[in-house]
Design a protein around this motif. Structure first.
Motif, PDB file in Angstrom:
ATOM      1  N   ALA A 221     -80.409 -61.607  57.757  1.00 40.94           N
ATOM      2  CA  ALA A 221     -79.844 -62.877  58.220  1.00 40.94           C
ATOM      3  C   ALA A 221     -78.406 -63.062  57.750  1.00 40.94           C
ATOM      4  O   ALA A 221     -77.585 -63.664  58.455  1.00 40.94           O
ATOM      5  CB  ALA A 221     -80.707 -64.042  57.732  1.00 40.94           C
ATOM      6  N   MET A 222     -78.076 -62.538  56.581  1.00 43.49           N
ATOM      7  CA  MET A 222     -76.746 -62.755  56.013  1.00 43.49           C
ATOM      8  C   MET A 222     -75.776 -61.627  56.322  1.00 43.49           C
ATOM      9  O   MET A 222     -74.565 -61.777  56.127  1.00 43.49           O
ATOM     10  CB  MET A 222     -76.849 -62.953  54.497  1.00 43.49           C
ATOM     11  CG  MET A 222     -77.599 -64.215  54.100  1.00 43.49           C
ATOM     12  SD  MET A 222     -77.625 -64.481  52.321  1.00 43.49           S
ATOM     13  CE  MET A 222     -75.878 -64.585  51.969  1.00 43.49           C
ATOM     14  N   GLY A 223     -76.292 -60.482  56.781  1.00 46.46           N
ATOM     15  CA  GLY A 223     -75.406 -59.375  57.109  1.00 46.46           C
ATOM     16  C   GLY A 223     -74.701 -58.796  55.901  1.00 46.46           C
ATOM     17  O   GLY A 223     -73.552 -58.351  56.001  1.00 46.46           O
ATOM     18  N   ARG A 224     -75.360 -58.799  54.751  1.00 45.55           N
ATOM     19  CA  ARG A 224     -74.774 -58.255  53.531  1.00 45.55           C
ATOM     20  C   ARG A 224     -75.599 -57.062  53.050  1.00 45.55           C
ATOM     21  O   ARG A 224     -76.703 -56.809  53.543  1.00 45.55           O
ATOM     22  CB  ARG A 224     -74.694 -59.329  52.440  1.00 45.55           C
ATOM     23  CG  ARG A 224     -73.741 -60.484  52.764  1.00 45.55           C
ATOM     24  CD  ARG A 224     -73.668 -61.440  51.600  1.00 45.55           C
ATOM     25  NE  ARG A 224     -72.771 -62.558  51.857  1.00 45.55           N
ATOM     26  CZ  ARG A 224     -71.476 -62.558  51.599  1.00 45.55           C
ATOM     27  NH1 ARG A 224     -70.900 -61.468  51.095  1.00 45.55           N
ATOM     28  NH2 ARG A 224     -70.738 -63.622  51.844  1.00 45.55           N
ATOM     29  N   SER A 225     -75.093 -56.367  52.050  1.00 48.32           N
ATOM     30  CA  SER A 225     -75.790 -55.185  51.541  1.00 48.32           C
ATOM     31  C   SER A 225     -76.980 -55.612  50.692  1.00 48.32           C
ATOM     32  O   SER A 225     -76.961 -56.673  50.054  1.00 48.32           O
ATOM     33  CB  SER A 225     -74.839 -54.337  50.702  1.00 48.32           C
ATOM     34  OG  SER A 225     -74.571 -54.973  49.458  1.00 48.32           O
ATOM     35  N   PRO A 226     -78.037 -54.779  50.665  1.00 43.34           N
ATOM     36  CA  PRO A 226     -79.209 -55.109  49.831  1.00 43.34           C
ATOM     37  C   PRO A 226     -78.856 -55.299  48.365  1.00 43.34           C
ATOM     38  O   PRO A 226     -79.420 -56.168  47.696  1.00 43.34           O
ATOM     39  CB  PRO A 226     -80.140 -53.905  50.040  1.00 43.34           C
ATOM     40  CG  PRO A 226     -79.747 -53.352  51.374  1.00 43.34           C
ATOM     41  CD  PRO A 226     -78.268 -53.574  51.489  1.00 43.34           C
ATOM     42  N   GLY A 227     -77.909 -54.485  47.855  1.00 42.52           N
ATOM     43  CA  GLY A 227     -77.530 -54.613  46.458  1.00 42.52           C
ATOM     44  C   GLY A 227     -76.924 -55.958  46.140  1.00 42.52           C
ATOM     45  O   GLY A 227     -77.222 -56.570  45.108  1.00 42.52           O
ATOM     46  N   GLU A 228     -76.042 -56.468  47.016  1.00 42.19           N
ATOM     47  CA  GLU A 228     -75.416 -57.778  46.810  1.00 42.19           C
ATOM     48  C   GLU A 228     -76.476 -58.872  46.755  1.00 42.19           C
ATOM     49  O   GLU A 228     -76.454 -59.747  45.879  1.00 42.19           O
ATOM     50  CB  GLU A 228     -74.448 -58.076  47.952  1.00 42.19           C
ATOM     51  CG  GLU A 228     -73.155 -57.315  47.963  1.00 42.19           C
ATOM     52  CD  GLU A 228     -72.298 -57.755  49.131  1.00 42.19           C
ATOM     53  OE1 GLU A 228     -71.325 -58.485  48.893  1.00 42.19           O
ATOM     54  OE2 GLU A 228     -72.628 -57.398  50.281  1.00 42.19           O
ATOM     55  N   ILE A 229     -77.388 -58.828  47.721  1.00 41.54           N
ATOM     56  CA  ILE A 229     -78.404 -59.869  47.823  1.00 41.54           C
ATOM     57  C   ILE A 229     -79.359 -59.799  46.635  1.00 41.54           C
ATOM     58  O   ILE A 229     -79.755 -60.837  46.079  1.00 41.54           O
ATOM     59  CB  ILE A 229     -79.174 -59.733  49.150  1.00 41.54           C
ATOM     60  CG1 ILE A 229     -78.219 -59.953  50.325  1.00 41.54           C
ATOM     61  CG2 ILE A 229     -80.328 -60.731  49.205  1.00 41.54           C
ATOM     62  CD1 ILE A 229     -77.491 -61.284  50.289  1.00 41.54           C
ATOM     63  N   TYR A 230     -79.729 -58.589  46.229  1.00 40.87           N
ATOM     64  CA  TYR A 230     -80.659 -58.451  45.108  1.00 40.87           C
ATOM     65  C   TYR A 230     -80.101 -59.095  43.848  1.00 40.87           C
ATOM     66  O   TYR A 230     -80.787 -59.871  43.176  1.00 40.87           O
ATOM     67  CB  TYR A 230     -80.963 -56.971  44.855  1.00 40.87           C
ATOM     68  CG  TYR A 230     -81.830 -56.744  43.646  1.00 40.87           C
ATOM     69  CD1 TYR A 230     -83.207 -56.961  43.703  1.00 40.87           C
ATOM     70  CD2 TYR A 230     -81.273 -56.350  42.429  1.00 40.87           C
ATOM     71  CE1 TYR A 230     -84.005 -56.764  42.597  1.00 40.87           C
ATOM     72  CE2 TYR A 230     -82.071 -56.155  41.312  1.00 40.87           C
ATOM     73  CZ  TYR A 230     -83.438 -56.365  41.400  1.00 40.87           C
ATOM     74  OH  TYR A 230     -84.230 -56.190  40.294  1.00 40.87           O
ATOM     75  N   ARG A 231     -78.857 -58.787  43.524  1.00 46.26           N
ATOM     76  CA  ARG A 231     -78.261 -59.332  42.296  1.00 46.26           C
ATOM     77  C   ARG A 231     -78.163 -60.847  42.360  1.00 46.26           C
ATOM     78  O   ARG A 231     -78.463 -61.541  41.383  1.00 46.26           O
ATOM     79  CB  ARG A 231     -76.876 -58.713  42.079  1.00 46.26           C
ATOM     80  CG  ARG A 231     -76.918 -57.247  41.666  1.00 46.26           C
ATOM     81  CD  ARG A 231     -75.556 -56.772  41.169  1.00 46.26           C
ATOM     82  NE  ARG A 231     -74.546 -56.848  42.234  1.00 46.26           N
ATOM     83  CZ  ARG A 231     -74.307 -55.848  43.086  1.00 46.26           C
ATOM     84  NH1 ARG A 231     -75.005 -54.725  43.006  1.00 46.26           N
ATOM     85  NH2 ARG A 231     -73.362 -55.964  44.003  1.00 46.26           N
TER      86      ARG A 231
END
Length: 253
Positions: free
Chosen positions: A38-48
């Motif tokens: 939904a946010m179009g960001r990398s998994p690493g960014e979202i995880y942190r």
């Protein structure tokens, strides 16, 4: 999402706010993969960022660990001291009127940090009575007041409160099945009435002060003490009816 033409940018803050705004529209939460998509960001960014929001209690992770939902921390922040001051200012005249009519004391509690805090107190007109000091902490699990607050919450919020709870001195543990039965009974009746778990001979009556969504945002409690001399005061049933009317007339929305 963030406006690229903003003069001042704070990417990390924007990312966190984007997650909060996204989850605010998802009552059943989203998986991490769904948030990433939904946010179009990398998994690493979202995880942190999710881990930080969970650590700060703005976001709750499901027991299975696969879904994330908005907690009620933002709601609590919106009901900090100024609203509490307004609540007390509105509640005290009604509480004092109840105390005079019922010839009993009463006190007002709000949830804070895993238990309840007494924010207002009104004494009855007689020479004696049971009073609770302002600012004292009242057990979430060991009192009718706490049970009422728990009863009128969404399941997720109730789980958050129970997770935050810290046992107070003298508190008697309550097993999960017993607590569930108490909660269901209160929801059916609309109030709590029963023997005090702290003082012999006292009948506690607790009424929720509910918001527009039906949640208990505060609780009004009367520690009812029956006179045994020749003075005939209002009965327990009469006091309960008076307390219900008082609680129903107090709003903190």
């Amino acid at each position: 999402m963030a406006d690229p033409n903003d003069r001042y940018r704070a990417p990390a803050l924007d990312k966190g706010l984007d997650i909060l705004e996204l989850l605010a529209g998802q009552p059943h939460g989203l998986t991490r993969a769904e948030i990433v998509k939904a946010m179009g960001r990398s998994p690493g960014e979202i995880y942190r960022m999710l881990e930080r929001l969970v650590a700060r209690h703005y976001v709750m992770r499901s027991p299975q660990g696969d879904r994330y939902a908005l907690s009620l921390k933002l709601f609590e922040l919106g009901h900090r001291h100024p609203p509490v001051e307004r609540l007390v200012a509105q509640a005290l005249p009604a509480m004092e009127a109840f105390a005079q009519a019922a010839e009993q004391s009463c006190h007002l509690g709000i949830y804070h940090g895993g238990n309840l805090t007494v924010v207002a107190q009104a004494n009855g007109p007689g020479n004696w009575g049971l009073a609770i000091r302002l600012g004292v902490r009242v057990s979430l699990l060991g009192t009718g007041s706490g049970h009422v607050v728990l009863a009128f919450q969404p399941e997720q919020r109730r789980a958050e409160m129970l997770a935050e709870h810290e046992a107070l001195e003298g508190e008697v543990p309550v097993a999960e099945p017993e607590l569930q039965a108490i909660v269901e009974r209160i929801r059916t009746l609309g109030y709590w009435q029963g023997e005090s778990q702290q003082a012999f001979g006292v009948i506690d009556i607790s009424m929720p002060i509910r918001g527009l969504q039906g949640n208990a945002l505060a609780v009004l409690t009367c520690p009812f003490i029956r006179r045994i001399d020749r003075h005939v005061g209002p009965s327990l049933d009469a006091a309960r009816q008076l307390l219900a009317g008082t609680a129903g007339g107090i709003s903190i929305d």
